[in-house]
Write a protein that holds these residues in place. Sequence first.
Motif, mmCIF file in Angstrom:
data_model
loop_
_atom_site.group_PDB
_atom_site.id
_atom_site.type_symbol
_atom_site.label_atom_id
_atom_site.label_comp_id
_atom_site.label_asym_id
_atom_site.label_seq_id
_atom_site.Cartn_x
_atom_site.Cartn_y
_atom_site.Cartn_z
ATOM 1 N N GLU A 105 -0.909 6.169 5.544
ATOM 2 C CA GLU A 105 -1.156 5.354 6.611
ATOM 3 C C GLU A 105 -0.875 4.064 6.832
ATOM 4 O O GLU A 105 -0.011 3.301 7.673
ATOM 5 N N ILE A 106 -1.370 3.492 5.661
ATOM 6 C CA ILE A 106 -1.028 2.134 5.605
ATOM 7 C C ILE A 106 0.155 1.766 5.314
ATOM 8 O O ILE A 106 0.889 0.886 5.743
ATOM 9 N N TRP A 107 0.730 2.536 4.533
ATOM 10 C CA TRP A 107 2.473 2.506 4.157
ATOM 11 C C TRP A 107 3.242 2.523 5.592
ATOM 12 O O TRP A 107 4.078 1.630 5.747
ATOM 13 N N LYS A 108 2.752 3.404 6.264
ATOM 14 C CA LYS A 108 3.539 3.579 7.760
ATOM 15 C C LYS A 108 3.267 2.213 8.422
ATOM 16 O O LYS A 108 4.435 1.892 9.227
ATOM 17 N N LYS A 109 2.282 1.809 8.459
ATOM 18 C CA LYS A 109 2.093 0.361 9.084
ATOM 19 C C LYS A 109 2.777 -0.648 8.621
ATOM 20 O O LYS A 109 3.228 -1.521 9.525
ATOM 21 N N LEU A 110 3.195 -0.501 7.397
ATOM 22 C CA LEU A 110 3.740 -1.540 6.555
ATOM 23 C C LEU A 110 5.253 -1.314 6.752
ATOM 24 O O LEU A 110 6.105 -2.459 6.318
ATOM 25 N N GLN A 207 10.646 9.890 -12.167
ATOM 26 C CA GLN A 207 10.127 9.125 -13.172
ATOM 27 C C GLN A 207 8.575 9.215 -13.118
ATOM 28 O O GLN A 207 7.851 8.841 -14.171
ATOM 29 N N LEU A 208 8.245 9.310 -11.932
ATOM 30 C CA LEU A 208 6.583 9.164 -11.871
ATOM 31 C C LEU A 208 6.222 10.252 -10.665
ATOM 32 O O LEU A 208 6.715 10.257 -9.707
ATOM 33 N N THR A 209 5.148 11.089 -11.244
ATOM 34 C CA THR A 209 4.966 12.278 -10.128
ATOM 35 C C THR A 209 3.429 11.698 -9.707
ATOM 36 O O THR A 209 2.984 12.425 -8.787
ATOM 37 N N TRP A 210 2.710 11.187 -10.885
ATOM 38 C CA TRP A 210 1.155 11.032 -10.660
ATOM 39 C C TRP A 210 0.925 9.993 -9.926
ATOM 40 O O TRP A 210 0.584 8.814 -10.262
ATOM 41 N N GLY A 211 1.251 10.241 -8.589
ATOM 42 C CA GLY A 211 1.260 8.886 -7.511
ATOM 43 C C GLY A 211 0.952 9.639 -6.067
ATOM 44 O O GLY A 211 1.106 10.736 -5.851
ATOM 45 N N VAL A 212 0.550 8.636 -5.193
ATOM 46 C CA VAL A 212 0.490 9.098 -3.541
ATOM 47 C C VAL A 212 2.125 9.158 -3.248
ATOM 48 O O VAL A 212 2.745 8.331 -3.350
ATOM 49 N N PRO A 213 2.358 10.412 -2.487
ATOM 50 C CA PRO A 213 3.755 10.434 -2.069
ATOM 51 C C PRO A 213 4.139 9.429 -0.890
ATOM 52 O O PRO A 213 3.011 9.047 -0.191
ATOM 53 N N VAL A 214 5.197 8.851 -0.862
ATOM 54 C CA VAL A 214 5.706 8.086 0.098
ATOM 55 C C VAL A 214 5.695 8.778 1.273
ATOM 56 O O VAL A 214 6.594 10.098 1.344
ATOM 57 N N PRO A 215 4.985 8.504 2.607
ATOM 58 C CA PRO A 215 5.222 9.257 3.766
ATOM 59 C C PRO A 215 6.840 9.339 3.984
ATOM 60 O O PRO A 215 7.384 8.501 4.125
ATOM 61 N N GLY A 216 7.360 10.537 4.397
ATOM 62 C CA GLY A 216 8.591 10.759 4.781
ATOM 63 C C GLY A 216 9.603 10.691 3.899
ATOM 64 O O GLY A 216 10.865 10.821 4.229
ATOM 65 N N ASP A 217 9.225 10.554 2.589
ATOM 66 C CA ASP A 217 10.316 10.769 1.406
ATOM 67 C C ASP A 217 9.853 11.323 0.110
ATOM 68 O O ASP A 217 9.085 10.676 -0.435
ATOM 69 N N VAL A 221 7.124 8.455 -5.047
ATOM 70 C CA VAL A 221 5.817 8.229 -5.129
ATOM 71 C C VAL A 221 5.254 6.621 -4.938
ATOM 72 O O VAL A 221 6.157 6.012 -5.469
ATOM 73 N N MET A 222 4.110 6.267 -4.463
ATOM 74 C CA MET A 222 3.779 5.016 -4.448
ATOM 75 C C MET A 222 3.350 4.484 -5.950
ATOM 76 O O MET A 222 3.014 5.261 -6.626
ATOM 77 N N TYR A 223 3.961 3.226 -6.240
ATOM 78 C CA TYR A 223 3.744 2.632 -7.568
ATOM 79 C C TYR A 223 2.366 2.031 -7.193
ATOM 80 O O TYR A 223 1.910 1.428 -6.234
#
Length: 472
Positions: A105-110, A207-217, A221-223
Amino acid sequence: MKNIYITTAIPYVNGVPHIGHAMDYCLADTAARYYKMLGDEVRFQAGTDEHGNKIFLKAKESGESTQEYVDKNAAKFREFIHKLGVEYTDFVRTTDADHERRCQEIWKKLEPHIYKAEYEGWYCTGCERFVTEKECEENHGICPDHQKPYEKLSEENYYFRISDFKEQVREAIETNRFLILPEFRKKEVLKLLADSPDVSISRPTSQLTWGVPVPGDDSQVMYVWIDALSNYITILGYPEKDISEWWPATAQFVGKDILRFHAIIWPAMLLGLGLPLPERVVSHGMVLADGQKMSKSIGNVVDPIEVLERHGLDAFRYFFLRHIDTFADSDFTWEKFENAYNNELANDLGNLVQRLATLAQKNEIKLGEVPELKLPEAYCDLMNKFEFSRAFDFAWEKVQELNSKIDEEKPWSLAKNNETEKLQSCMTSLILGLLSVNKMISPFLPGTSEKIATIFKDPIVPPEEPLFPKNK
Ligand code: MSP
């Protein structure tokens, strides 16, 4: 009465706690207890940072599933925090479903401040990671682990446009609306801020799977940093809850190595979310072992459990809160630790308590109604500036003064000469002096402080065992 929100950096769980990790907790817990002593309401966050490639690779090495691995190590950190006597109220794990959802949700707001761009750099296919230009140069273009030349590779990343907020962050820092402690770090931060490029905040899932998925993509994943920094507000229930009761934080404790993230990316994120900036970031120095940075390869990593077990919790807190300077790098050695224990805890404080309580019991000294003991202004000034090691020094000077005062006033001679009134008044003044010191040390050494308070309740009874036994 104020609402106080205290936070600590969340450690990566790619290893077990070492003594350096104790700093955030000891300092934050001291602050929390100080505020509670003043009558404030305190909320206190702690937690663990559980995403990213390093953790993923360590888990792979251990043969466990990534989740099992992080569960196991997060539990070790949590146990460690308990062992330090930390009175946290909230514990956040970045793999908690609530945190991950709130983070998205924070990502979406940003999103108005996020853009996608190509990143180009040196890459090792063996390590599956980019190395910096400097690392590539130092290794002469060849990965030392895989003996393969680095390749120029590009990938798409999302970027957070720090430039949208630079001016506002600079102004907040310069005017101390967003206070950087210690003051001498402010200049460094302002310089870094001026030079700060936009930051990459995602990695492709290749490259990286162990992370929070980026919403809508699905492909990204989030770094770590967006995910990690958000913890301070997701634990309060942001964005679905109104967090204004607790946010802005009163003090955020971090090591100096991660100050830049907390003083640049974090305030920029908060401004992007329309949230106020924290009141202050308190950045502590590093704990060194025998003058060197602790590292597994040097083999000088000090196990905090071993230190805790040597003389107990308050000896640990004493050393890390007084002899490790709050803001500068300081050294841990077993010799320094043992000296502090024997000369200061056992001799200065332990003996003072024992002598006074024994004299009081023998001469049937009664305190009666104890007046409210006011904290000295000089102590409060230092505590309010988060100069904890100096405030602790101030309290210790009073311990030493009391020892000298007993030697000068010789209450045992007054007893011998039957000067009862003089004895009563001399002993009362000494004991009230000790109780006043006891109040000052209570945020630092809560267990000891409680014991002393119990000993000096009428009828005064000396402890059966010294507070800090020697040669344990
Ligand atoms: N996961 C990040 C923090 C994210 S906060 C949103 C991280 N983790 S860490 O495990 O490397 O460090 C956790 C804390 O311990 C940081 O505040 C760091 O400065 C502190 N320390 C780690 N080693 C230290 C010393 N040797 N001495 C003092 N503090 C040290 O960074």
